[in-house]
Scaffold this active site. Structure first.
Site, PDB file in Angstrom:
ATOM      1  N   ASP A 178       0.878  -1.218  -0.089  1.00  0.00           N
ATOM      2  CA  ASP A 178       0.140   0.135   0.070  1.00  0.00           C
ATOM      3  C   ASP A 178       0.978   1.300  -0.080  1.00  0.00           C
ATOM      4  OD1 ASP A 178      -2.382   1.547   0.568  1.00  0.00           O
ATOM      5  OD2 ASP A 178      -1.777   1.786   2.437  1.00  0.00           O
ATOM      6  N   ASP A 204      -0.137   5.132   0.875  1.00  0.00           N
ATOM      7  CA  ASP A 204      -0.508   6.144   1.902  1.00  0.00           C
ATOM      8  C   ASP A 204      -0.419   5.382   3.337  1.00  0.00           C
ATOM      9  OD1 ASP A 204      -0.752   7.945  -0.222  1.00  0.00           O
ATOM     10  OD2 ASP A 204      -2.920   7.346  -0.493  1.00  0.00           O
TER      11      ASP A 204
HETATM   12  C1  G6P Z   1      -5.513   5.967  -0.099  1.00  0.00           C
HETATM   13  C2  G6P Z   1      -5.716   6.708   0.945  1.00  0.00           C
HETATM   14  C3  G6P Z   1      -7.179   7.138   1.041  1.00  0.00           C
HETATM   15  C4  G6P Z   1      -7.648   7.914  -0.193  1.00  0.00           C
HETATM   16  C5  G6P Z   1      -7.415   6.887  -1.266  1.00  0.00           C
HETATM   17  C6  G6P Z   1      -7.853   7.494  -2.861  1.00  0.00           C
HETATM   18  O1  G6P Z   1      -6.079   4.652   0.006  1.00  0.00           O
HETATM   19  O2  G6P Z   1      -5.417   6.199   2.155  1.00  0.00           O
HETATM   20  O3  G6P Z   1      -7.336   8.108   2.003  1.00  0.00           O
HETATM   21  O4  G6P Z   1      -8.910   8.405  -0.130  1.00  0.00           O
HETATM   22  O5  G6P Z   1      -6.013   6.395  -1.307  1.00  0.00           O
HETATM   23  O6  G6P Z   1      -6.786   8.422  -3.319  1.00  0.00           O
HETATM   24  P1  G6P Z   1      -6.983   9.568  -4.540  1.00  0.00           P
HETATM   25  O7  G6P Z   1      -5.447  10.133  -4.471  1.00  0.00           O
HETATM   26  O8  G6P Z   1      -7.138   8.582  -5.581  1.00  0.00           O
HETATM   27  O9  G6P Z   1      -7.972  10.269  -4.120  1.00  0.00           O
HETATM   28 MG    MG Z   2      -2.769   3.018   3.537  1.00  0.00          MG
END
Ligand code: G6P
Ligand code: MG
Length: 219
Positions: free
Chosen positions: A8, A10
């Site tokens: 993953d 973030d």
């Molecule tokens: C990750 C983060 C989420 C976020 C998602 C979509 O999973 O943990 O907090 O909403 O990505 O990200 P994006 O950049 O596509 O909005």
């Molecule tokens: Mg994450």
């Protein structure tokens, strides 16, 4: 035997949660919506539209579908602009070292992120070279807790799920890894990722050595 790792992004490679938080906060202020860190915690690993729906429902708001898309775009514009502040110094402690070890030992490595901005984040970190495959929010349509993003990564790496270890910091991410038949390493507190096969408080502790020691029979 373990031949690959899927990460993953973030909360595992870098901490963009704060930038997501600030962008959602700005949107919420414009909408006069209540939004705080407790609500933000529920957005970890959740796709952009699902996140917006959680915030909307938290405020008992009714929003037309096309307006929802506009709001998601507004949030994303704020978030993407803030990514310019991210630099190669912004890996979470231990993350860069782990990626380096995996390269040295010849493991196959994929990204399995829900973010549609993953490529931009990796560019800012100068991390592209650590990954053989980049799976992101554009690669599959069903997001975590569905296993699709990790299955995509394994397939592109030409590995079976049981030959891969997934690193995740989100509850939905561990659910996704387990649903796909992967071994799961959880990064974070027990109440969030306690259902992983093994859990560490931070990436600094989740070294290749520590993971090999836990999954002894798989290496
Ligand atoms: C990750 C983060 C989420 C976020 C998602 C979509 O999973 O943990 O907090 O909403 O990505 O990200 P994006 O950049 O596509 O909005
Ligand atoms: Mg994450």
């Amino acid at each position: 035997m373990i031949k690959g790792f899927i990460f993953d992004l973030d909360g595992v490679i870098t901490d963009t949660a704060e930038l997501h938080y600030l962008a959602w906060k700005k949107l919420a202020e414009e909408m006069n919506w209540q939004f705080d860190r407790a609500v933000n915690e529920r957005l970890r690993g959740v796709s952009r539209m699902d996140s917006l729906n959680i915030i909307k429902d938290h405020n008992n708001a009714t929003v037309a579908e096309d307006r929802l898309l506009e709001l998601a775009t507004m949030k994303n514009d704020i978030y993407v602009a803030s990514l310019d502040t991210l630099t190669p110094d912004d890996y979470l402690p231990g993350a860069k070292e782990l990626l380096t070890h995996l390269r040295q030992e010849g493991f196959r490595v994929a990204l399995g992120s829900a973010s549609k901005n993953a490529a931009k984040v990796l560019e800012q970190l100068e991390a592209i070279g650590y990954f053989d495959i980049i799976g992101d929010g554009n690669s599959v349509s069903k997001s975590k807790p569905e296993p699709d993003i990790f299955l995509y990564g394994a397939e592109k790496l030409e590995l079976k799920a049981e030959e891969c270890i997934v690193y995740e910091d989100a509850e939905a991410g561990i659910d996704a890894a387990k649903a796909g038949g992967f071994y799961a390493v959880g990064i974070g507190p027990d109440d969030r990722v306690g259902h992983a096969d093994v859990r560490f408080d931070s990436m600094a502790e989740a070294t290749l050595f520590a993971v090999k020691s836990h999954f002894k029979e798989l290496f």
